[in-house]
Motif scaffolding. Structure first.
Motif, PDB file in Angstrom:
ATOM      1  N   VAL A   1      36.963  46.160  43.173  1.00 34.04           N
ATOM      2  CA  VAL A   1      38.241  46.125  42.475  1.00 34.04           C
ATOM      3  C   VAL A   1      37.941  46.270  40.996  1.00 34.04           C
ATOM      4  O   VAL A   1      37.045  45.616  40.470  1.00 34.04           O
ATOM      5  CB  VAL A   1      38.982  44.798  42.759  1.00 34.04           C
ATOM      6  N   VAL A   2      38.674  47.143  40.321  1.00 32.61           N
ATOM      7  CA  VAL A   2      38.498  47.351  38.888  1.00 32.61           C
ATOM      8  C   VAL A   2      39.810  46.989  38.211  1.00 32.61           C
ATOM      9  O   VAL A   2      40.851  47.557  38.524  1.00 32.61           O
ATOM     10  CB  VAL A   2      38.124  48.812  38.562  1.00 32.61           C
ATOM     11  N   GLY A   3      39.759  46.019  37.293  1.00 32.18           N
ATOM     12  CA  GLY A   3      40.999  45.544  36.671  1.00 32.18           C
ATOM     13  C   GLY A   3      41.808  44.772  37.683  1.00 32.18           C
ATOM     14  O   GLY A   3      41.284  44.237  38.657  1.00 32.18           O
ATOM     15  N   ILE A   4      43.108  44.744  37.482  1.00 29.14           N
ATOM     16  CA  ILE A   4      43.951  43.970  38.398  1.00 29.14           C
ATOM     17  C   ILE A   4      44.572  44.836  39.477  1.00 29.14           C
ATOM     18  O   ILE A   4      44.993  44.355  40.511  1.00 29.14           O
ATOM     19  CB  ILE A   4      45.022  43.180  37.623  1.00 29.14           C
ATOM     20  N   ASP A   5      44.599  46.155  39.280  1.00 27.05           N
ATOM     21  CA  ASP A   5      45.233  46.988  40.292  1.00 27.05           C
ATOM     22  C   ASP A   5      44.473  48.284  40.575  1.00 27.05           C
ATOM     23  O   ASP A   5      44.999  49.204  41.162  1.00 27.05           O
ATOM     24  CB  ASP A   5      46.672  47.308  39.909  1.00 27.05           C
ATOM     25  N   GLY A   6      43.196  48.327  40.189  1.00 24.27           N
ATOM     26  CA  GLY A   6      42.411  49.527  40.445  1.00 24.27           C
ATOM     27  C   GLY A   6      41.350  49.300  41.501  1.00 24.27           C
ATOM     28  O   GLY A   6      41.051  48.168  41.869  1.00 24.27           O
ATOM     29  N   PHE A   7      40.801  50.383  41.981  1.00 23.78           N
ATOM     30  CA  PHE A   7      39.789  50.311  43.020  1.00 23.78           C
ATOM     31  C   PHE A   7      38.790  51.432  42.785  1.00 23.78           C
ATOM     32  O   PHE A   7      39.167  52.534  42.393  1.00 23.78           O
ATOM     33  CB  PHE A   7      40.453  50.466  44.394  1.00 23.78           C
ATOM     34  N   ALA A   8      37.509  51.148  42.976  1.00 19.22           N
ATOM     35  CA  ALA A   8      36.476  52.170  42.825  1.00 19.22           C
ATOM     36  C   ALA A   8      35.539  52.134  44.018  1.00 19.22           C
ATOM     37  O   ALA A   8      35.198  51.071  44.523  1.00 19.22           O
ATOM     38  CB  ALA A   8      35.682  51.950  41.541  1.00 19.22           C
ATOM     39  N   SER A   9      35.152  53.300  44.463  1.00 18.77           N
ATOM     40  CA  SER A   9      34.161  53.450  45.513  1.00 18.77           C
ATOM     41  C   SER A   9      32.994  54.210  44.891  1.00 18.77           C
ATOM     42  O   SER A   9      33.103  55.392  44.597  1.00 18.77           O
ATOM     43  CB  SER A   9      34.777  54.221  46.685  1.00 18.77           C
ATOM     44  N   ILE A  10      31.879  53.515  44.663  1.00 17.03           N
ATOM     45  CA  ILE A  10      30.760  54.046  43.889  1.00 17.03           C
ATOM     46  C   ILE A  10      29.608  54.384  44.828  1.00 17.03           C
ATOM     47  O   ILE A  10      29.167  53.527  45.596  1.00 17.03           O
ATOM     48  CB  ILE A  10      30.270  52.995  42.873  1.00 17.03           C
ATOM     49  N   PRO A  11      29.082  55.609  44.756  1.00 18.14           N
ATOM     50  CA  PRO A  11      27.885  55.916  45.558  1.00 18.14           C
ATOM     51  C   PRO A  11      26.727  55.002  45.126  1.00 18.14           C
ATOM     52  O   PRO A  11      26.437  54.873  43.938  1.00 18.14           O
ATOM     53  CB  PRO A  11      27.575  57.375  45.211  1.00 18.14           C
ATOM     54  N   LYS A  12      26.100  54.341  46.078  1.00 22.92           N
ATOM     55  CA  LYS A  12      25.035  53.387  45.758  1.00 22.92           C
ATOM     56  C   LYS A  12      23.866  54.031  45.032  1.00 22.92           C
ATOM     57  O   LYS A  12      23.221  53.400  44.214  1.00 22.92           O
ATOM     58  CB  LYS A  12      24.554  52.681  47.024  1.00 22.92           C
ATOM     59  N   ASP A  13      23.605  55.301  45.293  1.00 24.24           N
ATOM     60  CA  ASP A  13      22.477  55.954  44.629  1.00 24.24           C
ATOM     61  C   ASP A  13      22.756  56.273  43.162  1.00 24.24           C
ATOM     62  O   ASP A  13      21.868  56.709  42.439  1.00 24.24           O
ATOM     63  CB  ASP A  13      22.040  57.206  45.384  1.00 24.24           C
ATOM     64  N   LYS A  14      23.988  56.013  42.705  1.00 22.66           N
ATOM     65  CA  LYS A  14      24.351  56.212  41.298  1.00 22.66           C
ATOM     66  C   LYS A  14      24.326  54.905  40.507  1.00 22.66           C
ATOM     67  O   LYS A  14      24.627  54.877  39.326  1.00 22.66           O
ATOM     68  CB  LYS A  14      25.747  56.848  41.175  1.00 22.66           C
TER      69      LYS A  14
END
Length: 91
Positions: free
Chosen positions: A66-79
């Protein structure tokens, strides 16, 4: 963002709750390109529910946060270069 019936909680979709009056720590996810993503994590989470656990121990290629109060991020683990956790505070 969905409001929960309890006025002291904000439901962040299916990714969790920020409960006002509880303790959280800041989690900084440092990416290989120099960017830093910041999120909050409840201090009372069991070990198997933490960002570190998801990063180290799951077969998923992406770290979902969760990013901020209303955001969402899906991050590649290799990054992801490294993760820091600090600054426990009451929300």
């Amino acid at each position: 963002m969905k409001k929960n019936n309890n006025k002291n909680e904000v439901n962040i979709e299916d990714y969790g709750f920020i409960k006002y009056g509880e303790f959280y720590h800041d989690v900084h996810i440092h990416l290989v390109n120099g960017e830093v993503l910041t999120t909050l994590e409840n201090e009372d989470l069991p070990e198997n529910k933490t960002i570190f656990h998801e990063f180290r121990n799951t077969k998923n290629r992406f770290l979902n946060i969760v990013v901020g109060i209303d955001g969402f991020a899906s991050i590649p683990k290799d990054k992801i270069l490294y993760i820091t956790v600090y600054n426990v505070r009451k929300i």
